[in-house]
Enzyme design. Structure first.
Site, PDB file in Angstrom:
ATOM      1  N   GLY A  65       0.847  -1.195   0.000  1.00  0.00           N
ATOM      2  CA  GLY A  65       0.000   0.000   0.000  1.00  0.00           C
ATOM      3  C   GLY A  65       0.881   1.242   0.000  1.00  0.00           C
ATOM      4  N   ARG A  66       1.403   1.552   1.191  1.00  0.00           N
ATOM      5  CA  ARG A  66       2.196   2.768   1.383  1.00  0.00           C
ATOM      6  C   ARG A  66       3.322   2.924   0.359  1.00  0.00           C
ATOM      7  NH1 ARG A  66       2.770   4.826   6.624  1.00  0.00           N
ATOM      8  NH2 ARG A  66       2.362   2.717   7.351  1.00  0.00           N
TER       9      ARG A  66
ATOM     10  N   CYS B 193      -9.993  21.909  17.073  1.00  0.00           N
ATOM     11  CA  CYS B 193      -9.959  22.209  18.511  1.00  0.00           C
ATOM     12  C   CYS B 193      -9.505  21.012  19.327  1.00  0.00           C
ATOM     13  CB  CYS B 193     -11.328  22.703  18.954  1.00  0.00           C
ATOM     14  SG  CYS B 193     -11.753  24.207  18.100  1.00  0.00           S
TER      15      CYS B 193
ATOM     16  N   TYR C 223      -0.074   8.563  15.316  1.00  0.00           N
ATOM     17  CA  TYR C 223       1.137   7.736  15.493  1.00  0.00           C
ATOM     18  C   TYR C 223       2.374   8.571  15.788  1.00  0.00           C
ATOM     19  CZ  TYR C 223      -1.909   5.186  12.187  1.00  0.00           C
ATOM     20  OH  TYR C 223      -2.967   4.637  11.527  1.00  0.00           O
TER      21      TYR C 223
ATOM     22  N   ARG D  90      -2.055  11.272  10.615  1.00  0.00           N
ATOM     23  CA  ARG D  90      -0.960  10.411  11.057  1.00  0.00           C
ATOM     24  C   ARG D  90      -0.120  11.001  12.208  1.00  0.00           C
ATOM     25  NH1 ARG D  90       2.798   8.818   8.358  1.00  0.00           N
ATOM     26  NH2 ARG D  90       2.749   6.676   9.095  1.00  0.00           N
TER      27      ARG D  90
HETATM   28  N1  LLP Z   1      -2.106  -6.090   3.802  1.00  0.00           N
HETATM   29  C1  LLP Z   1      -2.734  -6.078   4.994  1.00  0.00           C
HETATM   30  C2  LLP Z   1      -3.427  -7.276   5.449  1.00  0.00           C
HETATM   31  C3  LLP Z   1      -2.706  -4.906   5.785  1.00  0.00           C
HETATM   32  O1  LLP Z   1      -3.305  -4.909   6.964  1.00  0.00           O
HETATM   33  C4  LLP Z   1      -2.024  -3.756   5.309  1.00  0.00           C
HETATM   34  C5  LLP Z   1      -1.992  -2.530   6.097  1.00  0.00           C
HETATM   35  C6  LLP Z   1      -1.407  -3.828   4.045  1.00  0.00           C
HETATM   36  C7  LLP Z   1      -1.453  -5.016   3.328  1.00  0.00           C
HETATM   37  C8  LLP Z   1      -0.670  -2.681   3.455  1.00  0.00           C
HETATM   38  O2  LLP Z   1       0.415  -2.307   4.234  1.00  0.00           O
HETATM   39  P1  LLP Z   1       1.448  -1.196   3.700  1.00  0.00           P
HETATM   40  O3  LLP Z   1       2.142  -1.752   2.487  1.00  0.00           O
HETATM   41  O4  LLP Z   1       0.668   0.013   3.358  1.00  0.00           O
HETATM   42  O5  LLP Z   1       2.358  -0.975   4.838  1.00  0.00           O
HETATM   43  N2  LLP Z   1      -2.601   3.858   8.975  1.00  0.00           N
HETATM   44  C9  LLP Z   1      -1.262   3.388   9.262  1.00  0.00           C
HETATM   45  C10 LLP Z   1      -0.934   2.127   8.487  1.00  0.00           C
HETATM   46  C11 LLP Z   1      -1.913   1.008   8.735  1.00  0.00           C
HETATM   47  C12 LLP Z   1      -1.614  -0.221   7.919  1.00  0.00           C
HETATM   48  C13 LLP Z   1      -2.729  -1.197   8.006  1.00  0.00           C
HETATM   49  N3  LLP Z   1      -2.559  -2.387   7.230  1.00  0.00           N
HETATM   50  C14 LLP Z   1      -0.279   4.508   8.961  1.00  0.00           C
HETATM   51  O6  LLP Z   1      -0.714   5.583   8.557  1.00  0.00           O
HETATM   52  O7  LLP Z   1       0.918   4.352   9.167  1.00  0.00           O
END
Ligand code: LLP
Length: 429
Positions: free
Chosen positions: A289-290, A357, A330, A326
């Site tokens: 994702g990220r 606020c 975090y 974020r």
């Molecule tokens: N697969 C599963 C089962 C997941 O739970 C996640 C992310 C991904 C893939 C993708 O992960 P990535 O490649 O994006 O690291 N909101 C948080 C991040 C939460 C991630 C949740 N799961 C932040 O802003 O850092």
């Protein structure tokens, strides 16, 4: 004002200062802010495709499917970029499934993750014909098998195994350790696979894991792979065929002098292990994702007020925790840079805060900036988990979004109006 080295900016190489300010690809960001207003998210299509290309290169010559974890940024225009580039999608809700349909994604390349799928989401996904359910518990296996049988279908399943490795990241975003709500325990996995194989409504097709997010080291991945391959060996020895192995997402990006491995370098090491352990012929899946979108986006914002204080100076901007959650959630770091560096101005240290606020509504702390009210800033590395986590707190409409594609810019989301934010609410009689 001079050209500033773009390498100093954490973010896409497509983000660079020129004589007249900061650009993303061919778009002058100050012009976009004037045209569409602030706060404004701007994404580079080239940066997304370059991030994807690193995975594609890593998997060259392999049977592999990249399923973009769309929770990172689920805007339709972003999904279209990845769908057109051949990606599948990792979804976690019926709502995300509908977004994939709306963006023209290929349902056979969709995998459905998450610990709490409802029966109606299962029916929706079976009707759409998704590729695989990533199941997280025995109870879910029972329910899914029942739902599938009632529809006269067989649900393709993978079981998410918790490899119990430490991804060495923020506790809120590590998911592969014991004590997390995710996946089934490694020691229970074989028994649960046998059970899944015995259920009439299910067809076991794979195994999956995901150990956390913003991972900047290779070792946790290698450890997780070892643990998963141990299981694959014993599951197959029990006569259950594993067609694909899904290693999840989690690869980090550079927010602030972070140095995660590049996706192709990471996969070179992982594939060497896979080959050495005799599983190199299996279909591979990943759920990034990220790392596909994070550094492709910025959030443009305007300085409303400078507020000098006894202990701290505050720089109040028009973006807030509802747009960029974020830092509040975090303690995350996002670099903040001016759209036009004013070298003539005096620098000072500021806490950069939004209008919401809450004391937790800060975007950056102790940042050295040379700013005045009316200046515009860019919050960097804002492509992932910003707009997709944005809220209407304080009845703030969500920001607009623009996708830059070379010389072209496309508005992919209009700014939400106040009326939009209370659509669906009912007045008392
Ligand atoms: N697969 C599963 C089962 C997941 O739970 C996640 C992310 C991904 C893939 C993708 O992960 P990535 O490649 O994006 O690291 N909101 C948080 C991040 C939460 C991630 C949740 N799961 C932040 O802003 O850092």
């Amino acid at each position: 004002m001079n050209t500033t080295a773009s390498t100093a900016l954490p973010g896409a190489p497509q983000l660079a200062y020129r004589q007249d300010g900061l650009y993303l690809e061919a778009a002058r960001l100050d012009d976009l802010a004037s045209q569409y207003g602030t706060p404004l998210f701007v994404y580079s299509k080239a940066a997304m495709l370059a991030a994807l290309a690193a995975y594609q290169q890593g998997f060259a010559g392999r049977d592999a499917q990249i399923c973009y974890a769309m929770k990172a940024n689920s805007s339709l225009g972003v999904l279209q970029v990845f769908a057109r580039a051949g990606c599948g999608f990792d979804i976690v809700s019926g709502g995300e499934l509908e977004r994939v349909l709306a963006a023209g994604g290929d349902m056979r390349k969709v995998i459905f993750s998450g610990v709490g799928k409802t029966r109606s989401e299962m029916r929706q996904a079976l009707t759409a014909g998704i590729g695989c359910f990533n199941v997280e518990s025995e109870a879910e296996l029972d329910v899914l098998s029942g739902v599938a049988l009632a529809m006269g279908r067989i649900a393709p399943v993978s079981i998410r195994v918790n490899p119990n490795v430490d991804p060495k990241t923020h506790p809120y975003i590590s998911t592969g350790l014991k004590g997390n709500k995710f996946g089934v325990a490694h020691e229970d996995a074989l028994r649960i696979y046998r059970y899944a194989a015995s259920l009439a409504g299910l067809q076991v097709v794979g195994i999956d894991c995901h150990i956390g997010s913003q991972i900047t080291e290779t070792t946790p991945y290698l450890d997780a792979m070892d643990r998963i391959l141990d299981l694959v060996d014993s599951i197959e020895a029990a006569g259950i065929t594993i067609e694909h192995i899904d290693f999840g997402g989690g690869l980090g990006i550079n927010y602030n002098q972070d140095a995660p491995p590049a996706a192709d370098a990471l996969w070179q090491e992982l594939l060497a292990k896979l080959d050495a352990r005799g599983h190199g012929g299996k279909k591979l899946m990943v759920e990034p994702g990220r790392s596909l979108v994070g550094n492709a986006g910025v959030c443009l914002t305007e300085v409303l007020y400078l507020k000098p204080g006894e202990q701290k100076n505050f720089c109040v901007i028009d973006a807030a925790m509802n747009d960029l959650p974020r830092p509040a959630m975090y303690q995350a770091f996002h670099a903040i840079v001016p759209l036009e560096p004013h070298r003539d101005r005096q620098q000072a240290s500021y806490d950069v805060v939004g209008p919401v606020c809450e004391s937790g509504d800060w975007i950056g702390r102790d940042r050295t900036l040379a700013v005045a009210a009316g200046d515009r800033l860019a919050v960097l590395s804002a492509g992932a988990y910003c707009m997709s986590m944005a809220s209407n707190y304080n009845t703030r409409g969500r920001a607009a979004e623009v996708l830059v594609d070379g010389e072209q810019t496309h508005l992919i989301r209009e700014r939400e109006t106040a009326a939009d934010t209370f659509r669906g609410e009912k007045l008392l009689p």
